[in-house]
Design a protein around this motif. Structure first.
Motif, PDB file in Angstrom:
ATOM      1  N   LEU A  74       8.776   5.064  -5.043  1.00 16.09           N
ATOM      2  CA  LEU A  74       7.459   4.479  -5.308  1.00 16.09           C
ATOM      3  C   LEU A  74       6.959   3.653  -4.120  1.00 16.09           C
ATOM      4  N   LYS A  75       7.865   2.937  -3.474  1.00 13.62           N
ATOM      5  CA  LYS A  75       7.486   2.122  -2.311  1.00 13.62           C
ATOM      6  C   LYS A  75       7.115   2.999  -1.115  1.00 13.62           C
ATOM      7  N   ILE A  76       7.820   4.101  -0.930  1.00 15.70           N
ATOM      8  CA  ILE A  76       7.505   5.027   0.160  1.00 15.70           C
ATOM      9  C   ILE A  76       6.145   5.687  -0.084  1.00 15.70           C
ATOM     10  N   ILE A  77       5.893   6.064  -1.327  1.00 20.62           N
ATOM     11  CA  ILE A  77       4.592   6.648  -1.696  1.00 20.62           C
ATOM     12  C   ILE A  77       3.467   5.639  -1.469  1.00 20.62           C
ATOM     13  N   THR A  78       3.715   4.384  -1.813  1.00 18.06           N
ATOM     14  CA  THR A  78       2.715   3.330  -1.605  1.00 18.06           C
ATOM     15  C   THR A  78       2.407   3.158  -0.118  1.00 18.06           C
ATOM     16  N   LEU A  79       3.429   3.169   0.719  1.00 20.67           N
ATOM     17  CA  LEU A  79       3.226   3.070   2.172  1.00 20.67           C
ATOM     18  C   LEU A  79       2.388   4.245   2.672  1.00 20.67           C
ATOM     19  N   ALA A  80       2.692   5.441   2.154  1.00 23.55           N
ATOM     20  CA  ALA A  80       1.937   6.641   2.551  1.00 23.55           C
ATOM     21  C   ALA A  80       0.470   6.530   2.146  1.00 23.55           C
ATOM     22  N   SER A  81       0.231   6.024   0.948  1.00 20.79           N
ATOM     23  CA  SER A  81      -1.142   5.915   0.430  1.00 20.79           C
ATOM     24  C   SER A  81      -1.961   4.876   1.184  1.00 20.79           C
ATOM     25  N   ARG A  82      -1.274   3.942   1.826  1.00 20.39           N
ATOM     26  CA  ARG A  82      -1.964   2.875   2.570  1.00 20.39           C
ATOM     27  C   ARG A  82      -2.123   3.189   4.054  1.00 20.39           C
ATOM     28  N   GLY A  83      -1.840   4.421   4.418  1.00 20.64           N
ATOM     29  CA  GLY A  83      -2.111   4.877   5.774  1.00 20.64           C
ATOM     30  C   GLY A  83      -0.986   4.712   6.772  1.00 20.64           C
ATOM     31  N   ASP A  84       0.210   4.362   6.305  1.00 20.55           N
ATOM     32  CA  ASP A  84       1.345   4.248   7.217  1.00 20.55           C
ATOM     33  C   ASP A  84       1.680   5.630   7.786  1.00 20.55           C
ATOM     34  N   ARG A  85       1.868   5.721   9.078  1.00 21.23           N
ATOM     35  CA  ARG A  85       2.119   7.024   9.712  1.00 21.23           C
ATOM     36  C   ARG A  85       3.543   7.527   9.488  1.00 21.23           C
ATOM     37  N   ASN A  86       4.467   6.614   9.339  1.00 20.56           N
ATOM     38  CA  ASN A  86       5.880   6.996   9.132  1.00 20.56           C
ATOM     39  C   ASN A  86       6.461   6.194   7.972  1.00 20.56           C
ATOM     40  N   PRO A  87       6.069   6.508   6.742  1.00 23.35           N
ATOM     41  CA  PRO A  87       6.470   5.703   5.577  1.00 23.35           C
ATOM     42  C   PRO A  87       7.977   5.564   5.373  1.00 23.35           C
ATOM     43  N   VAL A  88       8.729   6.621   5.633  1.00 22.59           N
ATOM     44  CA  VAL A  88      10.190   6.566   5.417  1.00 22.59           C
ATOM     45  C   VAL A  88      10.815   5.580   6.403  1.00 22.59           C
ATOM     46  N   GLN A  89      10.472   5.737   7.673  1.00 25.08           N
ATOM     47  CA  GLN A  89      11.012   4.833   8.697  1.00 25.08           C
ATOM     48  C   GLN A  89      10.531   3.399   8.473  1.00 25.08           C
ATOM     49  N   SER A  90       9.304   3.248   8.030  1.00 26.48           N
ATOM     50  CA  SER A  90       8.765   1.905   7.767  1.00 26.48           C
ATOM     51  C   SER A  90       9.499   1.238   6.611  1.00 26.48           C
ATOM     52  N   PHE A  91       9.860   2.029   5.606  1.00 22.86           N
ATOM     53  CA  PHE A  91      10.637   1.488   4.488  1.00 22.86           C
ATOM     54  C   PHE A  91      11.984   0.975   4.997  1.00 22.86           C
ATOM     55  N   VAL A  92      12.647   1.760   5.827  1.00 25.84           N
ATOM     56  CA  VAL A  92      13.954   1.365   6.384  1.00 25.84           C
ATOM     57  C   VAL A  92      13.816   0.066   7.174  1.00 25.84           C
ATOM     58  N   LYS A  93      12.803  -0.010   8.001  1.00 29.17           N
ATOM     59  CA  LYS A  93      12.579  -1.205   8.827  1.00 29.17           C
ATOM     60  C   LYS A  93      12.313  -2.436   7.962  1.00 29.17           C
ATOM     61  N   LYS A  94      11.517  -2.255   6.914  1.00 32.48           N
ATOM     62  CA  LYS A  94      11.121  -3.382   6.055  1.00 32.48           C
ATOM     63  C   LYS A  94      12.274  -3.903   5.202  1.00 32.48           C
ATOM     64  N   TYR A  95      13.141  -3.000   4.744  1.00 36.26           N
ATOM     65  CA  TYR A  95      14.169  -3.394   3.774  1.00 36.26           C
ATOM     66  C   TYR A  95      15.606  -3.302   4.303  1.00 36.26           C
ATOM     67  N   LYS A  96      15.781  -3.166   5.614  1.00 33.40           N
ATOM     68  CA  LYS A  96      17.118  -2.980   6.184  1.00 33.40           C
ATOM     69  C   LYS A  96      18.064  -4.164   5.952  1.00 33.40           C
ATOM     70  N   LYS A  97      17.499  -5.350   5.739  1.00 42.13           N
ATOM     71  CA  LYS A  97      18.344  -6.531   5.490  1.00 42.13           C
ATOM     72  C   LYS A  97      18.376  -6.919   4.010  1.00 42.13           C
ATOM     73  N   ASN A  98      17.784  -6.086   3.186  1.00 38.96           N
ATOM     74  CA  ASN A  98      17.722  -6.340   1.744  1.00 38.96           C
ATOM     75  C   ASN A  98      18.969  -5.762   1.066  1.00 38.96           C
ATOM     76  N   LYS A  99      19.807  -6.592   0.486  1.00 37.04           N
ATOM     77  CA  LYS A  99      21.064  -6.144  -0.122  1.00 37.04           C
ATOM     78  C   LYS A  99      20.842  -5.166  -1.278  1.00 37.04           C
ATOM     79  N   TYR A 100      19.762  -5.359  -1.984  1.00 38.70           N
ATOM     80  CA  TYR A 100      19.455  -4.507  -3.140  1.00 38.70           C
ATOM     81  C   TYR A 100      19.329  -3.040  -2.723  1.00 38.70           C
ATOM     82  N   PHE A 101      18.729  -2.800  -1.552  1.00 37.61           N
ATOM     83  CA  PHE A 101      18.498  -1.433  -1.077  1.00 37.61           C
ATOM     84  C   PHE A 101      19.550  -0.968  -0.060  1.00 37.61           C
ATOM     85  N   LYS A 102      20.670  -1.672   0.049  1.00 33.46           N
ATOM     86  CA  LYS A 102      21.686  -1.374   1.070  1.00 33.46           C
ATOM     87  C   LYS A 102      22.144   0.087   1.032  1.00 33.46           C
ATOM     88  N   ASP A 103      22.537   0.574  -0.141  1.00 33.70           N
ATOM     89  CA  ASP A 103      23.024   1.952  -0.271  1.00 33.70           C
ATOM     90  C   ASP A 103      21.921   2.969  -0.005  1.00 33.70           C
TER      91      ASP A 103
END
Length: 332
Positions: A202-231
């Protein structure tokens, strides 16, 4: 502002984003005739010499048979939420109404419930031919039981599959608050794995809908230090390392069944290695297995990223549920 007026504005926001749900719906319907074909030799045989492998006229799913143009049980969960959002008069009623509608759509008296005895024999007998009618998923079976038992959190706990994401996708289109999305996800799929991977989609889709050019990579960058999304981050990085590898072989490596994280990782690979909606869905079909669960994410992603025009018009026309969604888009 009056609550009724505010709710009307919220619904208008939903209409503005409905092309994303349409993307998931068309993707599911396009792959459905080849749903759950795990044998690569049989899959090759079914599509050999075909100019168009989407919306195959003949059902080739070895487990169940429904008319081409209809959606699998995954997207049908989303259709129930879509209808619930349209007819709920108050925001506070949505989850209660959704659960009622789940029982109505999938429970006693429904086309899903009709084949329940045969469906329950799955894994207990040698499956010889597809049953006539739709297939009810494990998460939904448990959800109906939990609703009847009046449990507070009603989602299934035995499998980690895409039902929670499919329920939450239409809801996301008017309310992207994480706390609310988690409630919706857990109403049909109650586990941390289900929750984390559904939220990620859902977060990747939201990034895509808001015009992010690389939503998958942007998700990784945004949440790389977030323990919840570690796996989740770790698994996305595994896919990124195989970006230049063959899609069919990559899906086979990560797992082409319904379960997380495999279904998520296969979807991410289709997203990373495709330029448009059609090529991504065709790629998803060719990879076999639970292509419908992957198509619900891949289709929504490309619709969010590139808009409704990226969805083939003839595919939209072939999808049974498209008209109801398009009617609401056009009304807006």
């Amino acid at each position: 502002m009056h609550l009724v007026d505010r709710w009307r504005i919220v619904k208008l926001y939903l209409m503005d984003n409905l092309h994303i749900f349409l993307g998931a719906t068309v993707g599911d319907a396009a792959t459905r005739p080849l749903h759950w074909v795990y044998d690569p030799k049989k899959l090759k045989k079914y599509i050999k010499g075909k100019k168009e492998i989407a919306f195959l006229k003949t059902n080739r799913s070895p487990f169940y048979s429904i008319k081409t143009g209809n959606v699998s049980g995954y997207n049908d969960v989303g259709q129930v939420m879509f209808k619930t959002l349209l007819f709920s008069k108050k925001k506070s009623e949505i989850l209660k109404n959704f659960k009622k509608n789940i029982v109505k759509n999938f429970g006693p008296g429904s086309k899903y419930w009709k084949n329940l005895k045969l469906r329950k024999k799955y894994k207990k007998v040698k499956w010889k031919k597809p049953m006539n009618g739709p297939w009810i998923h494990q998460n939904i079976l448990e959800t109906i039981q939990n609703i009847r038992s009046k449990k507070n959190i009603t989602g299934g706990t035995k499998v980690n599959e895409s039902d929670g994401y499919c329920a939450a996708l239409p809801y996301l289109l008017f309310n992207d608050k994480e706390k609310e999305l988690k409630k919706v996800i857990k109403s049909v799929a109650n586990s941390k794995i289900n929750e984390k991977y559904a939220l990620t989609k859902l977060k990747i889709i939201t990034l895509a809908s808001r015009g992010d050019r690389n939503p998958v990579q942007s998700f990784v960058k945004k949440y790389k230090k977030n323990k919840y999304f570690k796996d989740v981050i770790s698994n996305i990085k595994k896919v990124l390392r195989l970006k230049n590898h063959n899609h069919i072989m990559t899906v086979r490596k990560f797992g082409k069944a319904c379960s997380y994280p495999g279904t998520f990782m296969g979807s991410i690979h289709a997203i990373l290695t495709s330029n448009n909606y059609k090529s991504a869905i065709i790629k998803t079909i060719k990879a076999g297995g639970c292509n419908c669960s992957r198509a619900n994410f891949v289709g929504a992603y490309f619709a969010a990223l590139k808009g409704i025009k990226d969805i083939p018009e003839d595919w939209i026309k072939k999808t049974k549920h498209s008209k109801k969604i398009l009617d609401k888009i056009e009304l807006n």
